[in-house]
Structures are given as C-alpha cells and as structure tokens.
Motif scaffolding. Structure first.
Motif, mmCIF file in Angstrom:
data_model
loop_
_atom_site.group_PDB
_atom_site.id
_atom_site.type_symbol
_atom_site.label_atom_id
_atom_site.label_comp_id
_atom_site.label_asym_id
_atom_site.label_seq_id
_atom_site.Cartn_x
_atom_site.Cartn_y
_atom_site.Cartn_z
ATOM 1 N N ARG A 31 0.834 -1.200 0.000
ATOM 2 C CA ARG A 31 0.000 0.000 0.000
ATOM 3 C C ARG A 31 0.868 1.250 0.000
ATOM 4 O O ARG A 31 1.932 1.283 0.623
ATOM 5 C CB ARG A 31 -0.934 -0.006 1.208
ATOM 6 N N TYR A 33 0.355 5.599 0.204
ATOM 7 C CA TYR A 33 -0.554 6.710 0.512
ATOM 8 C C TYR A 33 0.112 8.043 0.176
ATOM 9 O O TYR A 33 1.321 8.206 0.354
ATOM 10 C CB TYR A 33 -0.884 6.740 2.013
ATOM 11 N N TYR A 35 -0.382 12.158 1.267
ATOM 12 C CA TYR A 35 -1.010 13.109 2.179
ATOM 13 C C TYR A 35 -0.497 14.513 1.859
ATOM 14 O O TYR A 35 0.589 14.687 1.312
ATOM 15 C CB TYR A 35 -0.642 12.809 3.636
ATOM 16 N N PHE A 45 -5.425 13.231 4.183
ATOM 17 C CA PHE A 45 -5.420 12.151 3.198
ATOM 18 C C PHE A 45 -5.759 12.670 1.805
ATOM 19 O O PHE A 45 -6.711 13.426 1.619
ATOM 20 C CB PHE A 45 -6.439 11.092 3.624
ATOM 21 N N TYR A 48 -4.842 6.719 -1.996
ATOM 22 C CA TYR A 48 -3.968 5.597 -1.710
ATOM 23 C C TYR A 48 -4.116 4.487 -2.738
ATOM 24 O O TYR A 48 -5.138 4.394 -3.438
ATOM 25 C CB TYR A 48 -4.159 5.076 -0.283
ATOM 26 N N GLU A 56 -8.850 4.728 -3.436
ATOM 27 C CA GLU A 56 -9.654 5.835 -2.926
ATOM 28 C C GLU A 56 -8.958 7.152 -3.183
ATOM 29 O O GLU A 56 -7.740 7.245 -3.132
ATOM 30 C CB GLU A 56 -9.931 5.672 -1.423
ATOM 31 N N LEU A 97 -0.209 -4.398 4.189
ATOM 32 C CA LEU A 97 -1.483 -4.824 4.743
ATOM 33 C C LEU A 97 -1.435 -6.320 4.990
ATOM 34 O O LEU A 97 -1.265 -7.114 4.061
ATOM 35 C CB LEU A 97 -2.625 -4.493 3.788
ATOM 36 N N MET A 100 -5.626 -7.615 7.956
ATOM 37 C CA MET A 100 -6.441 -6.407 8.108
ATOM 38 C C MET A 100 -5.779 -5.353 8.988
ATOM 39 O O MET A 100 -6.451 -4.516 9.586
ATOM 40 C CB MET A 100 -7.835 -6.755 8.629
ATOM 41 N N GLN A 101 -4.477 -5.413 9.100
ATOM 42 C CA GLN A 101 -3.744 -4.427 9.872
ATOM 43 C C GLN A 101 -2.614 -3.866 9.028
ATOM 44 O O GLN A 101 -2.090 -4.545 8.141
ATOM 45 C CB GLN A 101 -3.131 -5.049 11.129
ATOM 46 N N GLU A 102 -2.231 -2.652 9.331
ATOM 47 C CA GLU A 102 -1.086 -2.060 8.662
ATOM 48 C C GLU A 102 -0.517 -0.942 9.522
ATOM 49 O O GLU A 102 -1.243 -0.332 10.316
ATOM 50 C CB GLU A 102 -1.480 -1.520 7.280
ATOM 51 N N THR A 103 0.748 -0.694 9.347
ATOM 52 C CA THR A 103 1.426 0.431 9.977
ATOM 53 C C THR A 103 2.072 1.237 8.874
ATOM 54 O O THR A 103 2.807 0.681 8.050
ATOM 55 C CB THR A 103 2.486 -0.045 10.977
ATOM 56 N N GLN A 104 1.802 2.508 8.835
ATOM 57 C CA GLN A 104 2.361 3.359 7.796
ATOM 58 C C GLN A 104 3.741 3.842 8.180
ATOM 59 O O GLN A 104 3.992 4.219 9.336
ATOM 60 C CB GLN A 104 1.460 4.573 7.568
ATOM 61 N N TYR A 105 4.609 3.881 7.189
ATOM 62 C CA TYR A 105 5.949 4.452 7.343
ATOM 63 C C TYR A 105 6.079 5.577 6.327
ATOM 64 O O TYR A 105 5.836 5.375 5.134
ATOM 65 C CB TYR A 105 7.018 3.377 7.144
ATOM 66 N N PHE A 106 6.476 6.729 6.827
ATOM 67 C CA PHE A 106 6.461 7.931 6.014
ATOM 68 C C PHE A 106 7.822 8.249 5.416
ATOM 69 O O PHE A 106 8.866 7.985 6.014
ATOM 70 C CB PHE A 106 6.016 9.127 6.859
ATOM 71 N N GLY A 107 7.770 8.876 4.258
ATOM 72 C CA GLY A 107 8.946 9.463 3.666
ATOM 73 C C GLY A 107 9.202 10.844 4.266
ATOM 74 O O GLY A 107 8.419 11.337 5.068
ATOM 75 N N TYR B 32 -7.835 0.968 15.819
ATOM 76 C CA TYR B 32 -6.403 0.758 15.903
ATOM 77 C C TYR B 32 -5.805 2.140 16.071
ATOM 78 O O TYR B 32 -6.074 3.037 15.289
ATOM 79 C CB TYR B 32 -5.857 0.105 14.634
ATOM 80 N N PHE B 34 -2.523 4.883 16.899
ATOM 81 C CA PHE B 34 -1.104 5.074 16.613
ATOM 82 C C PHE B 34 -0.626 6.414 17.178
ATOM 83 O O PHE B 34 -1.394 7.371 17.307
ATOM 84 C CB PHE B 34 -0.866 5.103 15.095
ATOM 85 N N TYR B 36 2.674 9.041 16.205
ATOM 86 C CA TYR B 36 3.811 9.362 15.350
ATOM 87 C C TYR B 36 4.468 10.637 15.878
ATOM 88 O O TYR B 36 3.807 11.486 16.493
ATOM 89 C CB TYR B 36 3.356 9.615 13.900
ATOM 90 N N LEU B 44 6.837 11.866 9.169
ATOM 91 C CA LEU B 44 6.422 11.326 10.457
ATOM 92 C C LEU B 44 7.125 10.003 10.741
ATOM 93 O O LEU B 44 7.285 9.181 9.846
ATOM 94 C CB LEU B 44 4.909 11.096 10.466
ATOM 95 N N LYS B 49 1.834 1.597 18.561
ATOM 96 C CA LYS B 49 0.447 1.379 18.159
ATOM 97 C C LYS B 49 -0.263 0.454 19.127
ATOM 98 O O LYS B 49 0.377 -0.368 19.807
ATOM 99 C CB LYS B 49 0.375 0.789 16.746
ATOM 100 N N TYR B 94 -6.817 4.235 12.918
ATOM 101 C CA TYR B 94 -6.959 3.463 11.674
ATOM 102 C C TYR B 94 -8.290 2.735 11.734
ATOM 103 O O TYR B 94 -8.537 1.975 12.653
ATOM 104 C CB TYR B 94 -5.812 2.470 11.554
ATOM 105 N N PHE B 99 -6.411 6.061 7.627
ATOM 106 C CA PHE B 99 -5.814 6.675 8.797
ATOM 107 C C PHE B 99 -6.370 8.087 8.955
ATOM 108 O O PHE B 99 -6.450 8.838 7.993
ATOM 109 C CB PHE B 99 -4.292 6.759 8.653
#
Lengths: 115, 111
Positions: A31, A33, A35, A45, A48, A56, A97, A100-107, B32, B34, B36, B44, B49, B94, B99
């Motif tokens: 995935r 995204y 922002y 948002f 994504y 979406e 993903l 049904m869980q995910e953790t976002q890591y940002f640039g 869920y 979180f 950051y 971020l 979490k 989430y 998010f």
C-alpha cells in the motif's frame, strides 16, 4: 537505505505550472498513501493505492491532482496548473497490509512552494 | 464519522519530568490507534500502536501509551522527558482502511 524516499525534497514553482513528485516505498509494501500537510495541521489524506490500483481518492482533491502507481512500486503525484493554495508539504507513506492491519511508514516529504 | 482530537496545541515540560500528550478519538467499531512524531522539515516517524490486548503499549525511545476504552483516549506518556523529545506529536486512528490524524501537539522540553 530501505525506508520510504521522496523526490524532490523541495520544489518552488510559479502559479500555473505543473509539478510532479515521486515516491519510492519500502520494497515489500503493497500500500502507498499520499497526504498533504500544511503548517500546524496533521496530514490530510489525498489518495492511496493497493499494488497498482488506486482504491480511494479524497473528495476534497481537485481534478488538478492525479496520482499513479503503474507497476505497483513507485508512485507519482502530479499537480496541474498549480495555485498558491497548493503550497504545502506532500507526504508519502507505505505499508504492508496483513491480517487487516497495517502500519504506515512515512517518507521525508516534498515541500512545495507556489509563487 | 471517524475523528481524532488532540486538545493541547502545545505541552511544556522540564527535562527529567514525566510527560503526557493527550489524544481522544471517535470511531465506529474497534479502533487501531497510533502515535507518530515529526521533527522539523521531516516526515512522520512511527512510535507505537495499539491493536488489541494489554492497554499499556510500549514503543520507541522510551515512550508508552495507555488505551482507555471507556474514556476513548490514547494518551502518550514518558516517565522522564529529554530535550531531544521536543517535536510535534500526532495521534492517529486506523479504521476502515484509512488513517485519520489529529492536528498535532508540539512538545517543548526545557533543560
């Protein structure tokens, strides 16, 4: 470096010009995204992707904005006919993903200034 | 509608003192949650979490957060603040594949 990368880090453009930003996610992440963040606000948002499919798009997003992720790897965000109100930090995040869980890591973000 | 509130724009604390950054949420279903952190001109960084299980979640850099379902809160805590903890902190929820971020709290830790 195996994190999320974005290019360029800074962009200054004149009103009416088109700009394109690139995001390279963490390689195994499915995935991606986009922002927008303005000063003093949290990330807003935009859109994504899951693999190459754009799932979406924010209803607040103007038709001047378009994003692609053609091979399910890197993504581009294009803004056409930029306006001064487009000035912001554009953040990309990726996630995996699973169950049904995910953790976002940002640039690090691309800071856009429209003159 | 899903939403996240961070009631304090800024939190000031002296180095060595405990810190708390507040977050409340409103979601349908089980959230869920979180935290950051964002340093100036940077993206971020994920801190921690809560998905399920123990209400006290431990994360990076000595931070922890407590999930309180009855109060719909997820406050970020640290027993002893460092000057280097000074940054902008975002709570996020989430839900339904999206998010939602709070507006952020600026943490100032003074020597």
């Amino acid at each position: 470096d195996t994190g999320v990368s974005q290019d360029p880090r800074h962009k200054i453009t004149k009103r009416g010009q088109n700009v394109t930003f690139r995001c390279d996610p963490i390689s195994e992440h499915n995935r991606l995204y986009w922002y927008r963040q303005t000063l003093g606000q949290g990330p807003e948002f935009l859109t994504y992707f899951q693999n190459e499919a754009q799932l979406e798009k924010s209803r607040l997003l103007s038709d001047r904005f378009s994003a692609e992720r053609p091979k399910g790897s890197f993504s581009t965000l294009e803004i056409q006919r930029t306006e001064q109100g487009d000035s912001a930090m554009y953040l990309c995040a990726s996630s995996l993903l699973q169950a049904m869980q995910e953790t976002q890591y940002f640039g690090p973000g691309t800071r856009l200034l429209v003159l | 509608a899903q939403s996240v509130a961070q009631p304090e724009d800024q939190v000031n604390v002296a180095e060595g003192n405990p810190l708390t950054v507040k977050c409340t949420y409103s979601v349908s279903g089980n959230p869920y949650l979180f935290w950051y952190v964002q340093y100036p001109n940077r993206g971020l960084q994920f801190l921690l979490k809560y998905i399920t299980g123990d209400n006290l979640v431990k994360g990076s850099y000595g931070f922890e957060a407590e999930f309180n379902k009855s109060q719909t809160s997820f406050h970020l805590k640290k027993p002893s603040a460092l000057v280097s903890d000074s940054a902008l902190y975002f709570c996020a929820v989430y839900n339904f594949n999206k998010f939602y971020f709070g507006s952020g709290t600026k943490l100032n830790v003074k020597p």
